[in-house]
Design a protein around this motif. Structure first.
Motif, PDB file in Angstrom:
ATOM      1  N   MET A   1      20.706  13.268  38.371  1.00  0.00           N
ATOM      2  CA  MET A   1      20.426  13.957  37.289  1.00  0.00           C
ATOM      3  C   MET A   1      20.242  13.102  36.272  1.00  0.00           C
ATOM      4  SD  MET A   1      20.144  17.136  36.317  1.00  0.00           S
ATOM      5  CE  MET A   1      20.131  18.054  34.777  1.00  0.00           C
ATOM      6  N   LYS A   2      20.648  12.245  35.907  1.00  0.00           N
ATOM      7  CA  LYS A   2      20.954  10.985  35.050  1.00  0.00           C
ATOM      8  C   LYS A   2      19.608  10.356  35.243  1.00  0.00           C
ATOM      9  CE  LYS A   2      23.480   7.148  33.192  1.00  0.00           C
ATOM     10  NZ  LYS A   2      24.460   6.247  33.162  1.00  0.00           N
ATOM     11  N   PHE A   3      19.242  10.165  36.393  1.00  0.00           N
ATOM     12  CA  PHE A   3      17.838   9.261  36.760  1.00  0.00           C
ATOM     13  C   PHE A   3      16.708  10.083  36.205  1.00  0.00           C
ATOM     14  CE2 PHE A   3      14.103   8.461  39.481  1.00  0.00           C
ATOM     15  CZ  PHE A   3      13.951   7.339  39.236  1.00  0.00           C
ATOM     16  N   LYS A   5      16.862  12.425  33.790  1.00  0.00           N
ATOM     17  CA  LYS A   5      16.707  12.160  32.205  1.00  0.00           C
ATOM     18  C   LYS A   5      16.214  10.751  31.687  1.00  0.00           C
ATOM     19  CE  LYS A   5      20.704  15.012  31.135  1.00  0.00           C
ATOM     20  NZ  LYS A   5      22.072  15.346  30.475  1.00  0.00           N
ATOM     21  N   VAL A   6      16.460   9.788  32.130  1.00  0.00           N
ATOM     22  CA  VAL A   6      15.768   8.298  32.092  1.00  0.00           C
ATOM     23  C   VAL A   6      14.403   8.408  32.168  1.00  0.00           C
ATOM     24  CG1 VAL A   6      15.746   5.930  32.461  1.00  0.00           C
ATOM     25  CG2 VAL A   6      17.969   7.315  32.327  1.00  0.00           C
TER      26      VAL A   6
END
Length: 49
Positions: A1-3, A5-6
């Protein structure tokens, strides 16, 4: 999920840079070229101790 967003933040940044950089989409005239600098004579300098 963080990837995700980035990755989406990077895509938005590249898209905004591409849309804002050329000016062709906004109908504005391009920036005129800079005029040449005037020729100046050098000032002689003497250094004393």
């Amino acid at each position: 999920m963080k990837f995700l967003k980035v990755l989406s933040l990077g895509a938005i940044a590249l898209a905004s840079l591409g849309l804002a950089s050329c000016g062709c989409c906004t109908g504005e005239e391009p920036v005129p070229p800079l005029r040449p600098l005037p020729a100046v004579n050098e000032i002689p300098v003497t250094y004393e101790k």
